[in-house]
Design an enzyme around this catalytic site. Structure first.
Site, PDB file in Angstrom:
ATOM      1  NE  ARG A 322       6.110  62.769   1.909  1.00  0.00           N
ATOM      2  CZ  ARG A 322       5.126  62.554   1.034  1.00  0.00           C
ATOM      3  NH1 ARG A 322       4.895  63.430   0.080  1.00  0.00           N
ATOM      4  NH2 ARG A 322       4.403  61.459   1.089  1.00  0.00           N
ATOM      5  CD  GLU A 324       8.961  67.695  -1.189  1.00  0.00           C
ATOM      6  OE1 GLU A 324       8.850  68.406  -2.201  1.00  0.00           O
ATOM      7  OE2 GLU A 324       8.114  66.846  -0.841  1.00  0.00           O
ATOM      8  NE  ARG A 330       1.245  71.632  -6.004  1.00  0.00           N
ATOM      9  CZ  ARG A 330       1.044  70.880  -7.072  1.00  0.00           C
ATOM     10  NH1 ARG A 330      -0.180  70.578  -7.431  1.00  0.00           N
ATOM     11  NH2 ARG A 330       2.040  70.425  -7.777  1.00  0.00           N
ATOM     12  CG  HIS A 331       4.833  71.642  -1.505  1.00  0.00           C
ATOM     13  ND1 HIS A 331       4.636  72.285  -2.709  1.00  0.00           N
ATOM     14  CD2 HIS A 331       5.191  70.371  -1.802  1.00  0.00           C
ATOM     15  CE1 HIS A 331       4.886  71.428  -3.704  1.00  0.00           C
ATOM     16  NE2 HIS A 331       5.219  70.261  -3.184  1.00  0.00           N
ATOM     17  CD  GLU A 480      -0.108  63.706  -6.432  1.00  0.00           C
ATOM     18  OE1 GLU A 480       1.006  64.229  -6.570  1.00  0.00           O
ATOM     19  OE2 GLU A 480      -0.431  63.016  -5.442  1.00  0.00           O
ATOM     20  CB  SER A 483       0.701  59.262  -5.753  1.00  0.00           C
ATOM     21  OG  SER A 483       1.447  59.106  -6.911  1.00  0.00           O
ATOM     22  NE  ARG A 533      -0.637  68.801  -2.124  1.00  0.00           N
ATOM     23  CZ  ARG A 533       0.321  68.560  -2.996  1.00  0.00           C
ATOM     24  NH1 ARG A 533       0.062  67.817  -4.064  1.00  0.00           N
ATOM     25  NH2 ARG A 533       1.519  69.056  -2.822  1.00  0.00           N
TER      26      ARG A 533
END
Lengths: 559, 559
Positions: A322, A324, A330-331, A480, A483, A533
């Site tokens: 990712r 991002e 948490r990333h 979360e 998903s 996670r």
């Protein structure tokens, strides 16, 4: 060997370790104290240098001076025989008075006198004390060698297991110690290390605490998360890190165990893909010979193509990338994804039931199989407390709108529009996690039927109310971890859904995916779990980086 | 339902399928034959179009015309009930005269007459014939609907299992057929597909054969490997592809099973790395926010860092990226790597024994657990024959120099210099594989003690003869599937080895790796297996792309 051959035991207070000196003075209040410590430290350093010099001469001298301990210490003798060794974890009272050989790191080495030295030995974070005292055949040279060993060196030690007069509080195995007969160097550590493993045994300071002081209340150096991660090889040696890496291994193992038992096929889908099909801005670009490729952000499209290829039930364990620029607790930019996809016959809840049971299996079995590791981790990270599982062994499933209602009861109201067009914020999710814990006594739960507006184009709308979708998120402690959804398996419906999201179904890079549905595809659903996670929230760790071996974030590409 | 309700069975010759028409004429010799076929094909097309038009009207008409089969066919009725279905693999003679419901693809559909139609049904490559004949309540409309189904559509069929008068040779389950009572559409395929699954059931032409003709000796279209891979979702549906993907899944499962049983920890090391530490030219470059990153060519340095971090025994299952512009039958730019690294006590052969037993376990268990899949694959790829394992359950281990001697006996002589500075060429490896098969009756063997000159910098030299190294390769059918070695665990030795290879030990990107040894690291060894190659050579597949779900090579980034 008989006990009578052993030297008189030192008094307990003699074996007590001195508190380690801080790396640097913290604040003015502690200055004089620190000056003293600094002097003590330098003295210790000088002593160590002296011990080293002596050690270097020891062996040469041994041959000449008829060292009675000749051959009992020094570099490990070359042999192809495998000498039986004992693991620290095996040691028990049954070993009292028996001779064992162990391979361990030197956690600390100290010469007490010309006739006495101590080693704290460490094996995968567990500590056992060893003592060496002069008595035939053990010579003063051997004691100097032993007490002068560099911290973190790996040694092979043979000795007699003894019961100490009082338990050794600084050792994790406190009810026994080793009386050394032989000690050989396997791999020598440098004299100066960037940090001490024992200083990384304590949890890192919180962001608020960081930079406040360089020593803690006991005067021990504070090691920041950054320093620990910069020196991750040392950090991995702590008892806590060892336990966390076992939990990570366990999550992957339990996931694959459950999937294989269900008849699922293990798949390996490409991470190098030709187009940025899942949102262009968050994808890493790769130079691929004379053109560009991208790193897959998930195996989503490929696992669906496997379903269209009649594989029926598939799973993957692979890195997910990712791009991002999220710098949060948490990333990560690269994490371990646990993905599955499965056909169903009549209703996507067949797959949702399956996924819920999967998580209950993983979380229950972690508690059963890794109880000792969990206990170790909780000593460092007690704040979150035991992870609460539903008592009846079935996951708690609520609808998204039930979550909206629970939040409203607690005073958090979403407008009519927000309910259907937004998802919960992170803060709302956490609050909902607390509400659910209080009401249902569980840290694991599922929300079903998310608004269609917040889900990706391939998500199947709820046939009874198109504002919602046949999609679900899994939560641990209000955050979360998965998903998932039923996916659209009809080409016309898929094209319409893409158009509704402002996408062009004919855009480059989608041809193969779209064609997978043109040739017929059974109804299916699935999900993607973030392994790191799961580990983080199960253990209540403050940062996901602690649940990754060598974490990657926008700032960190090393080690 | 009683048998008496069923229509009279068609004669066997009626049920025999017509050979499919070729996509295009191949050469002039076949031209007239092909013209006839083309005409036949167009007629079939026209008939199909007619059937389709009829089908479209059928349902509308049903309500009006009091269709006796109303509700027994058409789109699948919506229900949340799960109707018990039977798998083709479960079907046996015990099912004769019983009603079953199956979900399958239409492999072929054919209207024989207004009163009779045939379906060939396919489930994960396995085929069963179904027949529908007019007899209360089955109507002509229902027969038209059934016979007009688009090939590859997914349907739910309920019917009575019957024993056919003579076995149905075109079906893989030939001793039974289904007499249809209900047929519902689950997912409709487009009328035109880029290739037919049944045409992909035959192995692709060899490179030499490719382009020679577009039809084979039986007039069936030849589907090239390129076409198959371009349409991989269809290609995955063949019985052979289904079996191969099960073998791939099995290799990963067996690897993890063995590793976990040995007490190994599952690790996930980063694929995004900060420097091209393993050879700059073969590494993919990634844009990483404002700088560059690289894709790891192997987890080598990281698994060693885990060992230095006291993890003792680790394994990883993850993609490996190679930016080599190699366009061969056995090279991919991305493949599934099975890696392990392990400490040992006295000799690296402790780890080599472990690795040999690992491979023997995987290969033996593949034969045991996947016998039916192997048999299916051998129908398409018989050339290589059964994979031969050592009879005594222990791997055959030879030294590199034994290999040199065996080749010399066979007339392939390497000069003194070549022996120590080169490795075997691919041709020599293959020849050696044949020699070893003839002499030792095994397709799996190990070569130990490769010349130091051909191994990477982190390889431990043989302490007894520094021209050689403590390194090994594993071979299947004369091709390499694993490379491994004892690694240098002493910092000074490592620095010297780098310098000897013309590398700078202080170069950027190596700091963390080098520091791992400065703090002490136990002796260790390991290896890296290529999963796709194990599958390829075990099964004797002609191309590694057949052993990858969605292969990547310098030319191919899709699907």
């Amino acid at each position: 060997m008989a006990d009578s051959e052993l030297p008189t035991r030192p008094k307990p207070e003699e074996t007590k370790e001195a508190a380690p000196a801080p790396a640097e003075a913290g604040d003015s209040k502690n200055a004089s104290k620190n000056a003293l410590k600094k002097a003590a430290k330098e003295k210790a350093k000088a002593e160590k240098a002296a011990a080293r010099a002596a050690q270097e001469k020891a062996q040469a001298a041994a041959a000449e001076a008829n060292d009675t301990a000749k051959g009992l210490y020094g570099p490990i003798p070359e042999t192809e025989d495998v000498i039986p060794t004992t693991r620290f974890s095996e040691l028990s009272e049954e070993y009292y008075e028996k001779e064992v050989t162990v391979i361990a790191r030197v956690d600390n080495a100290r010469v007490q006198s010309a006739k006495l030295a101590f080693l704290m030995l460490r094996q995968q974070g567990q500590k056992v004390q060893a003592v060496i005292a002069a008595a035939e055949p053990i010579s003063r040279q051997m004691i100097k060698f032993t007490g002068g060993l560099n911290v973190n060196s790996i040694v092979q030690v043979t000795g007699i297991v003894k019961k100490p007069e009082i338990p050794i509080s600084s050792a994790s195995i406190s009810h026994l110690e080793l009386h050394i007969r032989k000690v050989y160097m396997i791999s020598e550590a440098a004299q100066m290390l960037p940090m001490q493993v024992k200083d990384a045994e304590r949890p890192p300071p919180t962001e608020a605490e960081e930079g406040q002081s360089q020593v803690d209340a006991e005067g021990a150096p504070i090691v920041t998360l950054k320093t620990r991660l910069d020196n991750r090889v040392l950090d991995l040696q702590t008892e806590t890190s060892q336990a966390i890496t076992w939990i990570s291994s366990g999550v992957a193992q339990l996931f694959s165990e459950y999937m294989i038992k269900s008849g699922s096929r293990w798949i390996f889908t490409p991470k190098l893909v030709g187009a940025a099909t899942e949102g262009g801005s968050n994808v890493f670009e790769v130079k691929y010979f004379k053109r560009n490729a991208y790193l897959a952000q998930s195996p989503q499209l490929y696992k669906q193509m496997c379903i269209a290829g009649d594989m029926e039930n598939v799973f993957e364990i692979a890195p997910v990338f990712r791009a991002e620029d999220s710098n949060t607790h948490r990333h990560l930019t690269e994490f371990a994804g646990l993905d599955f996809e499965k056909t169903f016959q009549s209703h996507y809840h067949e797959v949702l039931d399956f996924a819920e049971d999967l998580l209950v299996f993983i979380l229950t079995q972690l508690k059963e199989r890794y109880a000792s590791q969990i206990a170790i981790i909780q000593k460092s990270y007690p704040r979150a407390g035991d992870f609460k599982l539903p008592k009846d062994g079935k996951a708690l499933r609520l609808n998204y709108m039930d979550g909206v209602a629970l939040l409203k009861e607690a005073g958090v109201d979403m407008s009519e529009q927000e309910r259907f067009e937004n998802d919960f914020t992170t803060a709302m999710e956490k609050q909902l996690g607390q509400i659910i814990r209080d009401k249902y006594d569980t840290d694991f739960y599922v929300l079903d039927k998310f608004p269609m507006a917040v889900r990706p184009f391939y998500t199947k709308a709820d046939p009874k109310d198109s504002r919602f979708s046949n999609s679900y998120d899994f939560f641990m402690r209000g955050e979360e971890i998965m998903s998932g959804a039923q996916r659209i398996n009809d080409i016309k419906e898929l094209e319409a859904s893409m158009r509704a999201k402002g996408m062009d179904p004919t855009q480059e890079g989608f041809e193969d995916y779209m064609n997978a549905f043109r040739q017929g595809c059974p109804p299916h659903a699935g999900g993607g779990l973030g392994m790191n996670r799961i580990v983080m929230f199960f253990l209540g760790l403050p940062n996901v980086r602690l649940a990754s071996l060598f974490p990657r974030d926008p700032q960190r590409l090393r080690p």
